[in-house]
Write a protein that holds these residues in place. Structure first.
Motif, PDB file in Angstrom:
ATOM      1  N   PHE A 143      45.628  52.039  76.467  1.00  0.00           N
ATOM      2  CA  PHE A 143      45.768  52.923  75.308  1.00  0.00           C
ATOM      3  C   PHE A 143      44.505  52.890  74.444  1.00  0.00           C
ATOM      4  O   PHE A 143      43.839  51.863  74.362  1.00  0.00           O
ATOM      5  N   GLY A 144      44.245  54.014  73.799  1.00  0.00           N
ATOM      6  CA  GLY A 144      43.185  54.061  72.804  1.00  0.00           C
ATOM      7  C   GLY A 144      43.731  53.574  71.465  1.00  0.00           C
ATOM      8  O   GLY A 144      44.944  53.398  71.293  1.00  0.00           O
ATOM      9  N   GLY A 145      42.840  53.342  70.527  1.00  0.00           N
ATOM     10  CA  GLY A 145      43.242  53.049  69.153  1.00  0.00           C
ATOM     11  C   GLY A 145      43.817  51.665  68.908  1.00  0.00           C
ATOM     12  O   GLY A 145      44.499  51.446  67.911  1.00  0.00           O
ATOM     13  N   VAL A 174      31.279  47.178  76.867  1.00  0.00           N
ATOM     14  CA  VAL A 174      32.501  46.683  76.207  1.00  0.00           C
ATOM     15  C   VAL A 174      33.339  47.878  75.773  1.00  0.00           C
ATOM     16  O   VAL A 174      32.809  48.887  75.286  1.00  0.00           O
ATOM     17  N   ASP A 175      34.656  47.734  75.959  1.00  0.00           N
ATOM     18  CA  ASP A 175      35.583  48.860  75.802  1.00  0.00           C
ATOM     19  C   ASP A 175      36.838  48.416  75.055  1.00  0.00           C
ATOM     20  O   ASP A 175      37.548  47.527  75.524  1.00  0.00           O
ATOM     21  N   GLY A 176      37.068  49.054  73.895  1.00  0.00           N
ATOM     22  CA  GLY A 176      38.306  48.805  73.158  1.00  0.00           C
ATOM     23  C   GLY A 176      38.061  48.343  71.737  1.00  0.00           C
ATOM     24  O   GLY A 176      37.433  47.312  71.520  1.00  0.00           O
ATOM     25  N   GLY A 177      38.505  49.147  70.784  1.00  0.00           N
ATOM     26  CA  GLY A 177      38.404  48.762  69.373  1.00  0.00           C
ATOM     27  C   GLY A 177      36.989  48.723  68.841  1.00  0.00           C
ATOM     28  O   GLY A 177      36.703  48.007  67.876  1.00  0.00           O
ATOM     29  N   VAL A 178      36.108  49.486  69.466  1.00  0.00           N
ATOM     30  CA  VAL A 178      34.704  49.478  69.010  1.00  0.00           C
ATOM     31  C   VAL A 178      34.543  50.408  67.803  1.00  0.00           C
ATOM     32  O   VAL A 178      34.963  51.563  67.821  1.00  0.00           O
ATOM     33  N   LEU A 194      28.270  50.450  74.585  1.00  0.00           N
ATOM     34  CA  LEU A 194      29.475  50.465  73.753  1.00  0.00           C
ATOM     35  C   LEU A 194      30.311  51.686  74.103  1.00  0.00           C
ATOM     36  O   LEU A 194      29.823  52.818  74.040  1.00  0.00           O
ATOM     37  N   VAL A 195      31.574  51.444  74.475  1.00  0.00           N
ATOM     38  CA  VAL A 195      32.525  52.545  74.678  1.00  0.00           C
ATOM     39  C   VAL A 195      33.278  52.712  73.363  1.00  0.00           C
ATOM     40  O   VAL A 195      33.683  51.729  72.755  1.00  0.00           O
ATOM     41  N   ALA A 196      33.446  53.944  72.922  1.00  0.00           N
ATOM     42  CA  ALA A 196      34.237  54.164  71.704  1.00  0.00           C
ATOM     43  C   ALA A 196      35.042  55.445  71.878  1.00  0.00           C
ATOM     44  O   ALA A 196      34.475  56.511  72.159  1.00  0.00           O
ATOM     45  N   GLY A 197      36.351  55.332  71.736  1.00  0.00           N
ATOM     46  CA  GLY A 197      37.236  56.480  71.895  1.00  0.00           C
ATOM     47  C   GLY A 197      37.676  57.029  70.564  1.00  0.00           C
ATOM     48  O   GLY A 197      37.102  57.981  70.034  1.00  0.00           O
ATOM     49  N   SER A 198      38.706  56.396  69.975  1.00  0.00           N
ATOM     50  CA  SER A 198      39.264  56.927  68.728  1.00  0.00           C
ATOM     51  C   SER A 198      38.233  56.906  67.599  1.00  0.00           C
ATOM     52  O   SER A 198      38.218  57.813  66.763  1.00  0.00           O
TER      53      SER A 198
HETATM   54  C1  DX5 Z   1      41.723  51.724  77.071  1.00  0.00           C
HETATM   55  C2  DX5 Z   1      40.546  52.497  77.549  1.00  0.00           C
HETATM   56  C3  DX5 Z   1      39.515  52.784  76.541  1.00  0.00           C
HETATM   57  C4  DX5 Z   1      39.987  53.566  75.335  1.00  0.00           C
HETATM   58  C5  DX5 Z   1      39.267  52.953  74.176  1.00  0.00           C
HETATM   59  O1  DX5 Z   1      42.449  51.290  78.149  1.00  0.00           O
HETATM   60  O2  DX5 Z   1      39.899  51.809  78.601  1.00  0.00           O
HETATM   61  O3  DX5 Z   1      38.359  53.376  77.094  1.00  0.00           O
HETATM   62  O4  DX5 Z   1      39.707  54.930  75.382  1.00  0.00           O
HETATM   63  O5  DX5 Z   1      39.786  53.474  73.018  1.00  0.00           O
HETATM   64  P1  DX5 Z   1      39.368  52.947  71.595  1.00  0.00           P
HETATM   65  O6  DX5 Z   1      37.880  53.047  71.472  1.00  0.00           O
HETATM   66  O7  DX5 Z   1      40.112  53.863  70.676  1.00  0.00           O
HETATM   67  O8  DX5 Z   1      39.846  51.511  71.502  1.00  0.00           O
END
Ligand code: DX5
Ligand code: ZN
Length: 216
Positions: A143-145, A174-178, A194-198
Motif C-alpha cells: 500500500f501507498g501512504g 528505498v521505497d515507502g514513506g519517503v 528515492l521512491v515517493a508515491g503519495s
Molecule cells: C508499496 C509500494 C510503494 C508505494 C510507496 O508497496 O512498493 O512503491 O507506492 O508509497 P508511499 O511513497 O506513499 O509510501
C-alpha cells in the motif's frame, strides 16, 4: 545531489493516467516506479501488463518496475516486452534467486532484489555482486501512504558498507514513506534512489515536490 527520484505511479490519478505520466515526463524525475501486486505475495492487487503498456508508450523516463508477486520467474520474458530499465523482485518470493537474477539480466534488464522490512541485509552477502540495485522496503509492501519504518536507515547504512567493502557500484533504492525529512535521512545513510508515491502525487504541486526531492 546526485541521487535519483522515482515517483511511484501507485498514487497517481488513474482516471487521468496519461496526464500524470506527461507531468512525470516534464518533471525532474529520473525514473517512473511501477508497483505490480498479485494479491498473494502482498494483501493487495494493483495493476499489470495493460498499465505497463501505457507506461511504455507514454513515459519518456526509464521504467523502474517493482514486482510484489510470487513466482516472478514465470513472467521474465513477458516483462522483457515493456522496455523496463530495472526489474526488482523480492528476496522473499524467490527460492532460486541467483537463477532469476541471471534471467532478468539475460533478458536485457537491470536486476534488483528487494528486501522486506524484516529481511536483514546480510542475506544479500552472496548475491550482491550480481545486482545492479537493491531495493530496501521502508514500509511493508502492498500500500501507498504508510509510515516510514526508521530501522530502514540502519539497513541502508549497513548495505552501503557492504557495497563499498566489496568495491561494487550497486545502487540502493528505498521505497515507502519517503518525504523531505525521511528522504534526507536516507540520503545521509547512503541511499541512491528515492521512491515517493503519495508524497509526490497527493501534493498540491507534484512537479515542485519532485524538484524538492531532487534538490535534497
Ligand atoms: C508499496 C509500494 C510503494 C508505494 C510507496 O508497496 O512498493 O512503491 O507506492 O508509497 P508511499 O511513497 O506513499 O509510501
Ligand atoms: Zn514500490
Amino acid at each position: 545531489m546526485n541521487h535519483k527520484v522515482s515517483p511511484s505511479l501507485l498514487s497517481a490519478d488513474f482516471k487521468n493516467l496519461q496526464t500524470d505520466i506527461e507531468m512525470i515526463n516534464r518533471s525532474e524525475a529520473d525514473w517512473l516506479h511501477l508497483d505490480i501486486m498479485d494479491g498473494v505475495f502482498v494483501p493487495n492487487i494493483s495493476f499489470g501488463f495493460p498499465i505497463l503498456e501505457v507506461a511504455k508508450t507514454t513515459c519518456l523516463k526509464p521504467l523502474d518496475v517493482h514486482l510484489m508477486i510470487v513466482q516472478p520467474e514465470k513472467f521474465i520474458s513477458r516483462f522483457k516486452e515493456y522496455n523496463i530499465h530495472t526489474l526488482s523482485i523480492h528476496y522473499e518470493a524467490c527460492i532460486h534467486l541467483h537463477r532469476v537474477v541471471e534471467e532478468i539480466k539475460e533478458a536485457g534488464m537491470n536486476a534488483s532484489v528487494t528486501l522486506n522490512p524484516h529481511s536483514p541485509v546480510h542475506l544479500l552477502e552472496d548475491i550482491i555482486q550480481e545486482l545492479d540495485m537493491v531495493l530496501i522496503m521502508s514500509v511493508n509492501p502492498g500500500f501507498g501512504g504508510q509510515q516510514f519504518i526508521t530501522h530502514s536507515l540502519e539497513k541502508v547504512a549497513e548495505l552501503k558498507e557492504m557495497i563499498l567493502k566489496k568495491n561494487l557500484s550497486t545502487l540502493i533504492e528505498v521505497d515507502g514513506g519517503v518525504n523531505m525529512e525521511t528522504g534526507k535521512q536516507l540520503l545521509d545513510a547512503g541511499a541512491d534512489v528515492l521512491v515517493a508515491g503519495s508524497y509526490v502525487f497527493k501534493s498540491p504541486d507534484p512537479m515542485k515536490t519532485i524538484h524538492q526531492l531532487k534538490t535534497l
